[in-house]
Design an enzyme around this catalytic site. Structure first.
Site, PDB file in Angstrom:
ATOM      1  N   SER A   1       1.886  -5.652   2.012  1.00 35.45           N
ATOM      2  CA  SER A   1       3.123  -5.908   2.223  1.00 35.45           C
ATOM      3  C   SER A   1       3.736  -7.124   1.436  1.00 35.45           C
ATOM      4  O   SER A   1       4.997  -7.592   1.320  1.00 35.45           O
ATOM      5  CB  SER A   1       3.441  -5.952   3.693  1.00 35.45           C
ATOM      6  OG  SER A   1       2.587  -6.982   4.148  1.00 35.45           O
TER       7      SER A   1
ATOM      8  N   SER B   1      -2.720  -6.870   3.299  1.00 35.76           N
ATOM      9  CA  SER B   1      -1.524  -7.041   2.654  1.00 35.76           C
ATOM     10  C   SER B   1      -1.508  -8.450   1.526  1.00 35.76           C
ATOM     11  O   SER B   1      -0.448  -8.452   1.000  1.00 35.76           O
ATOM     12  CB  SER B   1      -0.597  -7.319   3.735  1.00 35.76           C
ATOM     13  OG  SER B   1      -0.030  -6.302   4.500  1.00 35.76           O
TER      14      SER B   1
ATOM     15  N   LYS C   1       5.879 -16.133   1.458  1.00 34.81           N
ATOM     16  CA  LYS C   1       6.176 -14.770   1.795  1.00 34.81           C
ATOM     17  C   LYS C   1       7.231 -14.820   2.959  1.00 34.81           C
ATOM     18  O   LYS C   1       7.087 -15.758   3.765  1.00 34.81           O
ATOM     19  CB  LYS C   1       5.212 -13.713   2.409  1.00 34.81           C
ATOM     20  CG  LYS C   1       5.278 -12.502   2.646  1.00 34.81           C
ATOM     21  CD  LYS C   1       3.829 -11.916   3.228  1.00 34.81           C
ATOM     22  CE  LYS C   1       3.983 -10.568   3.826  1.00 34.81           C
ATOM     23  NZ  LYS C   1       2.785  -9.908   4.131  1.00 34.81           N
TER      24      LYS C   1
END
Lengths: 476, 475, 99
Positions: free
Chosen positions: A154, A178, A79
């Site tokens: 996210s 997330s 990420k």
């Protein structure tokens, strides 16, 4: 949706060991897939092609080296809020759109030591604030299972990369769900470990007391392996637990008979019908296998969403203050230093980030600290205590990962609060600091399975993984 | 009519701790190096960086608390949020309502007790240089930032508003400096910024509640401290005398005009939005550790002064810069040398007049060697001048006194030999001698000089003068 | 709405956070923040006097590091990423007021 020969890290490792293909071939396979298909999903913000191929070739040429490393040659996606030395790290934000960090996050160091190859950085909601990856400054990621839907957020890019077979493993971050929520939306496995298990050094902070890095994988085994590699005490992180790296992979099994499992009422009641039905099916199945399953009511969880949306923005407002155009990142010039900072931040941050920064600033400001922030911290204590009480009578808790199936792109953009409700089931674990995993289960509804969440007491991930493995096996 | 105003002063002193590394990272804690050469992701506040507390900084901070008679508490760190270019994170990690040290005091040399409200740990900021034609803040065209100092450990010591005059303020800072130096916590060099002072000054009518105070910043020396407070007292008194009210504000002291000035722009009331730093846990000073640190404090300046007074007598110490003796840690040399049996008065004089000037190049002057020299002087085996030479040679070269005496042939002349030499000098300088005999004072110095030259400095100047005068009277 | 913020409130918050808002922005954020506060403000009414706040899930005690120098050597890379540099210092526009 891509279908490839290797559906898991374990399978790929086997193939490499048996020399059915070289590391270079394996890595190129994934980069080819990314080149061909990522335009459909937009999982990646940055690819690490040159360095990845060099590393792959180095491993291949190192014939003599018989040292076994847990992730030797395995492609991993990160990420984009995990700091990578020499590789652009944007956090999905314009304000860092071309930042090249001078250091590696601890988890990145650990992955490298384990022989893993970072293939690229994945898309995310800006600074991890969001539940759909639509708040990325660089465009959303689409759900590989149905590209008209969001992948969740996210960590949407990482989840989608696993779902689309563009990587064998991925790391994301989880502050209010997330990792787990996008895992559920994309039909993959996602884990949020016990707070403090995995070092936060090199994770761009959103809410320091809630953030944790965790793995995405196609199956529970791989997820456990990834967690084993990245976990462990880090002297660079004052919130890092003083425990050694874990060994969940080796001890993984799906023996669940006799376990006492509680279905959390407050987190299930609020979910869509299809979700409720699926989890009921699971409960029936568990009962068949001699799991003692019953409903548990945890009333304080009603306040977890409000507490979270006070604590997280408050911490975020402070953590994001460093982005001011002085030392790195975007700078919009101004007539004075202050003017420059205001212009840079106004231009560089998206709306959701600004919303949360302002909310957090307000909550901490003079006169409101006690009424909001302090109270939220007390609610956290209540929630933690409620979990402690629950684990006196139960080994594990379960509930849906999210109240709904994946929603359509654009569906929730108009009303921020509607987006927040998506985190209802995942937030309590973050507040308590407890581990939790999401595994897909049940019949497909419009391409999607329901994500089931297994929650465990702090440091009790082994039990959590075991039940998750059972659910996964039962699902086949 | 000017009313009689009482001055109320509180001082905030920041001192940089003498650690090898910064507070939260392993960067060197050093002064004066090339800008931005002492930085890392942590002190630069790069995204993803995290703080971990320097164990030594914590120990030194506890020592400071102990030396200031404080309660040593379990503590946490708070974030103080505000934006400024020299702040890498735009928040400072400091301590707020749960600081390490509270409720202490120090007693000034004159006996005045000043309360210490708190002494807490915090990180330092970077430095900004305002470039531009005059270097003044408001006409620069840009500012330059150096983060070498960002993250250096500081202890902020806040006094109670017990200080009553600028001179007392100076005394307080001097005593605090000596204490910090004595326990090895800091270099306390105001000129290098390892000690910084801000003054809070207000005036009031005796018996009335506290008046509105102003904070004075930019005090770069003790002289500035006194001047600034003097000016501020006068300024506030004048305002109050004319029936106006003092505005609470931060003022900067300007060295060149000797005045304090309010900041040009409207003062922002800062809302620091303090909250406990979620990247750190809590810190509990271990009971054993505190005990060990307390024992390691050693004697504090107040106790050293008492000892010196006891051994030398208060008279001897008046008009002497005792603070400087303590700062140079010469009290130890004095007491040890006297302890070995050396003459107290002469020992003290030699330290004040000779050793102080040689400082810091006095490593080789051990109490034993020093005593030897003093003994020789007392027993008149060497002259005072020769004693001075020996002290200088021994301090710098580290050789034994006896060796040097032999080598330089410094042993005193006996009286007859001296008289012979004097007679020769008189014979060789008849013209000058006659003038002297006739009543001219001036030649005396010249004649003494000639004798000293002839004896290669071995003669005692006073004895020579005596003999010359005798000779004159019988001429 | 119980928690309706005023324009001044929002403007002040934005300034504290070093953000500038247009008139439209101000209106929009005012509505959104008020709405959020309405939802989260439900905890205002809770009586939690005897509950200790949890600053952090773990709140570890005495995590220290040793006072030993380590040279990080990132100066060059860092200055390369800086928006404006003069020799080895970061350049910013003039600082017109004091902190």
């Amino acid at each position: 949706m891509n279908s490839i020969e290797f559906n898991s890290i374990t399978e790929a490792k086997e193939a490499l060991d048996q020399k059915r293909l070289s590391v270079t071939e394996l890595i190129n396979l994934f980069f080819d897939l990314i080149k061909e298909t990522d335009q459909n999903y937009h999982c990646f913000l940055e690819l690490n092609y040159d360095s990845a191929i060099r590393q792959a070739q180095a491993i291949d040429q190192d014939f003599e080296n018989k040292i076994s490393k847990p992730l030797k040659g395995i492609p991993i996606a990160l990420k984009d809020n995990i700091v990578t030395k020499g590789l652009r790290t944007t956090c999905g934000s314009k304000i860092l759109q071309s930042w090249i960090p001078p250091y590696d996050a601890t988890v990145v160091k650990k992955l490298k030591e384990a022989g893993a190859i970072v293939v690229g950085k994945t898309n995310m909601d800006e600074f991890a604030m969001g539940s759909s990856t639509e708040y990325s400054a660089f465009g959303p990621t689409k759900n590989p299972l149905d590209t008209s839907c969001v992948p969740g957020g996210s960590s949407g890019g990482s989840a989608a990369a696993i779902a689309a077979s563009l990587s064998l493993g991925a790391l994301g971050s989880d502050t209010g769900g997330s990792i787990r929520q996008p895992a559920a939306f994309c039909g993959v496995v996602g884990v949020k470990p016990t707070y403090g298990r995995v070092s936060r050094f090199g994770l761009v902070a959103f809410a320091s007391s809630l953030d944790q890095i965790g793995p995405f994988a196609r199956n529970v085994n791989d997820a456990a392996l990834l967690l084993d590699v990245v976990s462990g005490n880090d002297p660079m992180d004052s919130t890092s637990l003083n425990v050694a790296a874990t060994n969940f992979f080796k001890s993984l099994n799906s023996e669940v008979a006799g376990l006492k499992v509680g279905l959390i009422k407050e987190l299930t009641d609020q979910c869509d019908q299809v979700v409720k039905e699926t989890i009921q099916k699971l409960c029936d199945l568990l009962a068949d296998y001699n799991v003692v399953i019953s409903e548990i009511s945890m009333p304080s969880l009603e306040y977890s969403l409000p507490a979270y949306y006070l604590i997280a923005p408050a911490e975020a407002s402070s953590n994001l203050a460093r982005f001011d155009g002085v030392r790195y990142g975007l700078r919009i010039d101004g007539s004075s230093a202050k003017d420059m900072m205001i212009k840079t931040r106004t231009e560089g941050f998206g709306n959701e980030v600004k919303r949360r920064i302002m909310l957090g600033t307000y909550v901490l400001s003079h006169g409101y600290y006690d009424a909001y922030y302090l109270k939220a911290l007390k609610v956290r204590t209540l929630i933690k205590k409620e979990f402690e009480k629950a684990y006196q009578n139960y080994d594990l808790l379960i509930c849906p990962t999210t109240p709904t199936l994946p929603f359509k792109l654009g569906e929730r953009m108009a009303d921020p609060v509607s987006m927040y409700l998506s985190d209802l089931c995942t937030i309590p674990s973050n507040l308590a600091g407890h581990p939790s995993i999401s595994v897909p289960f049940g019949p497909k509804v419009k391409n999607f399975q329901v994500g089931i969440q297994v929650l465990a007491n702090e440091l009790d991930e082994q039990k959590m993984f075991n039940l998750a493995k059972f659910i996964e096996e039962a699902d086949e | 009519m000017n009313k009689e105003f009482q001055t109320v002063i509180g001082l905030e002193v920041h001192c940089e701790l003498k650690t090898e590394t910064k507070l939260w990272c392993n960067c060197p804690n050093r002064f004066g190096e090339s800008p931005n050469s002492l930085i890392c992701p942590i002190c630069l506040g790069l995204p993803g960086s995290l703080p971990v507390l320097n164990e030594e900084a914590f120990r030194l901070a506890i020592k400071i608390g102990l030396a200031l008679n404080c309660n040593i508490n379990s503590c946490i760190f708070h974030r103080k949020n505000y934006f400024y270019p020299d702040m890498p994170k735009n928040y400072q990690i400091s301590q707020y309502d749960m600081p390490l040290n509270t409720d202490g005091f120090i007693i000034l040399p004159g006996g005045k007790k000043v309360g210490i409200i708190r002494a807490h740990l915090e990180e330092d900021t970077g430095k900004t240089i305002h470039s531009g034609s005059t270097g003044r803040l408001d006409v620069s065209k840009e500012a330059l930032v150096d983060y070498n100092r960002a993250g250096v450990p500081l202890v902020e010591i806040v006094s109670a508003p017990d200080i009553e005059s600028p001179q007392q303020a100076r005394e307080y800072v001097e005593e605090l400096r000596l204490i910090l130096l004595s326990i090895g916590a800091s270099d306390v060099k105001m000129e290098e910024g390892s000690l910084r002072v801000d003054a809070n000054v207000s005036v009031r009518q005796p018996g009335e509640p506290f008046g509105t105070r102003c904070e004075i910043k930019n005090l770069n020396s003790l002289r500035s401290l006194v001047k600034a407070i003097d000016y501020e007292i006068a300024r506030q008194s004048e305002i109050l005398s004319s029936g106006e009210a003092v505005i609470q504000e931060t003022r900067h002291f300007n060295e060149s005009d000797g005045k304090t000035h309010a900041l040009r722009s409207k003062e922002e009331a800062h809302d620091y939005r303090y909250f406990p730093d979620p990247d750190l846990g809590f810190f509990e000073p271990d009971v054993e550790l505190v005990k060990t640190l307390k024992e390691s404090l050693g004697e504090l300046p107040r106790q050293k002064r008492t000892k010196l007074t006891k051994i030398l007598g208060a008279d001897v110490l008046t008009n002497v810069n005792v603070n400087l003796i303590l700062e140079y840690q010469l009290d130890e040399l004095i007491l040890k040398t006297i302890g070995l049996g050396a003459d107290p008065k002469i020992t003290f004089n030699r330290v004040v007049n000779e050793v102080m000037n040689l400082y810091p190049n006095i490593n080789h002057l051990s109490p034993e060697r020093f005593k030897e020299i003093i003994d020789l002087e007392v027993s008149k085996k060497i002259t005072p001048n020769q004693a001075k030479t020996l002290i200088s040679q021994v301090s710098q070269l580290g050789r034994e006194p006896k060796e040097i005496i032999q080598e330089l042939n410094l042993a005193s002349l006996d009286e007859q030999a001296l008289k012979d030499i004097i007679k020769k000098v008189i014979k060789d300088n008849q013209e000058v001698w006659q003038r002297f005999v006739k009543g001219d004072e001036k030649p005396l110095k010249f004649l003494v000089g000639q004798v000293m030259k002839a004896t290669q400095g071995r003669a005692d100047g006073q004895a020579v003068t005596k003999i010359l005068i005798e000779q004159k009277s019988i001429a | 709405m119980q928690h309706l913020l005023s324009n001044e409130d929002v403007a002040h918050i934005a300034y504290l956070a070093r953000l500038s808002l247009t008139e439209d922005d101000l209106e929009k954020y005012k509505k959104e923040l008020s709405s959020i506060l309405d939802h989260v403000g439900v905890i205002e009414g809770l009586n939690l006097t005897n509950v200790e706040p949890s600053y952090q899930p773990l709140f570890l005690k005495n995590v220290f590091r040793k006072d030993i120098v380590k040279d990080s050597q990132i100066t060059e890379e860092v200055l390369k990423e800086a928006p404006a540099v003069k020799e080895t210092m970061f350049v910013v526009p003039p600082i017109l007021d004091e902190a």
